[in-house]
Design a protein around this motif. Structure first.
Motif, mmCIF file in Angstrom:
data_model
loop_
_atom_site.group_PDB
_atom_site.id
_atom_site.type_symbol
_atom_site.label_atom_id
_atom_site.label_comp_id
_atom_site.label_asym_id
_atom_site.label_seq_id
_atom_site.Cartn_x
_atom_site.Cartn_y
_atom_site.Cartn_z
ATOM 1 N N ARG A 19 16.949 -37.321 26.278
ATOM 2 C CA ARG A 19 16.549 -38.672 25.874
ATOM 3 C C ARG A 19 17.745 -39.425 25.308
ATOM 4 O O ARG A 19 18.008 -40.566 25.679
ATOM 5 C CB ARG A 19 15.422 -38.603 24.845
ATOM 6 C CG ARG A 19 14.901 -39.978 24.402
ATOM 7 C CD ARG A 19 13.894 -39.845 23.276
ATOM 8 N NE ARG A 19 13.402 -41.140 22.829
ATOM 9 C CZ ARG A 19 12.280 -41.706 23.231
ATOM 10 N NH1 ARG A 19 11.523 -41.078 24.124
ATOM 11 N NH2 ARG A 19 11.905 -42.877 22.782
ATOM 12 N N GLU A 20 18.483 -38.779 24.402
ATOM 13 C CA GLU A 20 19.651 -39.418 23.799
ATOM 14 C C GLU A 20 20.713 -39.744 24.848
ATOM 15 O O GLU A 20 21.340 -40.802 24.805
ATOM 16 C CB GLU A 20 20.236 -38.512 22.715
ATOM 17 C CG GLU A 20 19.363 -38.339 21.486
ATOM 18 C CD GLU A 20 18.274 -37.301 21.677
ATOM 19 O OE1 GLU A 20 18.163 -36.728 22.795
ATOM 20 O OE2 GLU A 20 17.524 -37.052 20.714
ATOM 21 N N ARG A 21 20.884 -38.815 25.802
ATOM 22 C CA ARG A 21 21.886 -39.039 26.847
ATOM 23 C C ARG A 21 21.492 -40.216 27.728
ATOM 24 O O ARG A 21 22.332 -41.039 28.097
ATOM 25 C CB ARG A 21 22.042 -37.767 27.692
ATOM 26 C CG ARG A 21 23.099 -37.902 28.793
ATOM 27 C CD ARG A 21 23.213 -36.633 29.611
ATOM 28 N NE ARG A 21 23.689 -35.535 28.793
ATOM 29 C CZ ARG A 21 22.932 -34.528 28.372
ATOM 30 N NH1 ARG A 21 21.648 -34.495 28.688
ATOM 31 N NH2 ARG A 21 23.435 -33.567 27.654
ATOM 32 N N MET A 22 20.212 -40.299 28.060
ATOM 33 C CA MET A 22 19.753 -41.394 28.901
ATOM 34 C C MET A 22 19.950 -42.735 28.201
ATOM 35 O O MET A 22 20.454 -43.694 28.796
ATOM 36 C CB MET A 22 18.286 -41.189 29.275
ATOM 37 C CG MET A 22 17.743 -42.221 30.243
ATOM 38 S SD MET A 22 16.055 -41.850 30.806
ATOM 39 C CE MET A 22 16.361 -40.460 31.896
ATOM 40 N N LEU A 23 19.594 -42.795 26.918
ATOM 41 C CA LEU A 23 19.744 -44.048 26.166
ATOM 42 C C LEU A 23 21.215 -44.423 25.991
ATOM 43 O O LEU A 23 21.572 -45.602 26.003
ATOM 44 C CB LEU A 23 19.068 -43.926 24.802
ATOM 45 C CG LEU A 23 17.537 -43.876 24.820
ATOM 46 C CD1 LEU A 23 17.002 -43.610 23.412
ATOM 47 C CD2 LEU A 23 16.954 -45.172 25.377
ATOM 48 N N ALA A 24 22.079 -43.413 25.846
ATOM 49 C CA ALA A 24 23.503 -43.683 25.667
ATOM 50 C C ALA A 24 24.120 -44.312 26.904
ATOM 51 O O ALA A 24 25.149 -44.999 26.814
ATOM 52 C CB ALA A 24 24.235 -42.389 25.319
ATOM 53 N N ASN A 25 23.499 -44.095 28.065
ATOM 54 C CA ASN A 25 24.036 -44.653 29.307
ATOM 55 C C ASN A 25 23.392 -45.975 29.695
ATOM 56 O O ASN A 25 23.683 -46.516 30.760
ATOM 57 C CB ASN A 25 23.877 -43.643 30.446
ATOM 58 C CG ASN A 25 24.904 -42.530 30.380
ATOM 59 O OD1 ASN A 25 26.076 -42.788 30.140
ATOM 60 N ND2 ASN A 25 24.466 -41.299 30.569
ATOM 61 N N VAL A 26 22.516 -46.508 28.833
ATOM 62 C CA VAL A 26 21.938 -47.826 29.076
ATOM 63 C C VAL A 26 22.887 -48.885 28.531
ATOM 64 O O VAL A 26 23.322 -48.817 27.381
ATOM 65 C CB VAL A 26 20.553 -47.966 28.400
ATOM 66 C CG1 VAL A 26 20.044 -49.399 28.526
ATOM 67 C CG2 VAL A 26 19.567 -47.004 29.030
ATOM 68 N N VAL A 27 23.194 -49.844 29.362
ATOM 69 C CA VAL A 27 24.068 -50.953 28.963
ATOM 70 C C VAL A 27 23.180 -52.176 28.747
ATOM 71 O O VAL A 27 22.567 -52.684 29.679
ATOM 72 C CB VAL A 27 25.138 -51.249 30.037
ATOM 73 C CG1 VAL A 27 26.021 -52.405 29.598
ATOM 74 C CG2 VAL A 27 25.966 -49.997 30.305
#
Length: 209
Positions: A19-27
């Motif tokens: 979840r954290e990784r996915m959110l970190a890749n949202v621009v």
């Protein structure tokens, strides 16, 4: 290099940081659609990030998925699939799938450890299992699942300069995605993301590019 990889992965417990990784890749803005997707239950899966000990150095084993498959048809991936309902472990699932897809005997794989979990847009939570494969191994692809296999030198994968960054609109949000091109093969999506995680876990600088 094998000793370093084993050292970094020995005794390491994989974390569910998907979840954290996915959110970190949202621009930019995180959409309601994406938040709803992340709140849905996921199916457990595992893949084998196989490192073949060839005479010229370690090479990473990849497959190209058959075009008739329901999930990720035609994409580049690692051997793998969902965990069996019998309580199968990620390691056992990755080794079983590698046997079914490319005829890799589980007894020939020296498992070094697991990376943190990765989520896919198709509802899977995937555990990458890292293992060493003897240099005598020759993949035999099962055509019902795999259209072809190929290998990429590990040194090429660990060089962050070889990764390209692009942006893709999915689930109402703009994502940063990684891509690696080698020998006419385009490695992207969850597979490229797992390679980034692998590099960040193994390399001391923790950077990608």
């Amino acid at each position: 290099m094998r000793a370093l990889i084993e050292q970094r992965l020995a005794g390491r417990q994989p974390l569910d940081t998907s979840r954290e990784r996915m959110l970190a890749n949202v621009v930019g803005e995180v959409s309601v659609e994406l938040l709803a997707l992340m709140d849905q239950s996921t199916r457990q899966a595992a893949v084998l990030l196989g490192l073949i000990e060839r005479p010229d150095g370690l090479r990473v084993l990849f497959t190209e998925r058959a075009t008739h498959l329901t999930h990720h048809p035609g994409q580049i991936s690692f051997p793998g699939g969902r965990l069996a309902d019998t309580g199968e472990s990620p390691v056992d699932a990755a080794l079983r799938e590698a046997w079914e897809e490319v005829s890799l005997d589980p007894r020939d794989v020296a498992v070094a450890g697991c990376l943190d979990l990765h989520a896919t847009g198709t509802g899977f939570s995937v555990t990458p299992v890292v293992g060493f494969i003897p240099g005598s191994f020759q993949p035999q692809a099962d055509p019902s699942e795999v259209s072809e296999t190929f290998e990429v030198p590990l040194a090429f994968v660990l060089d962050g300069a070889n990764f390209e960054v692009s942006y893709r609109q999915r689930f109402g949000s703009r994502f940063r995605v990684y891509e690696l091109n080698y020998g006419g093969h385009r490695i992207w999506g969850a597979t490229a993301s797992m390679l980034v995680t692998f590099r960040d876990t193994i390399c001391e600088d923790g950077s990608i590019g």
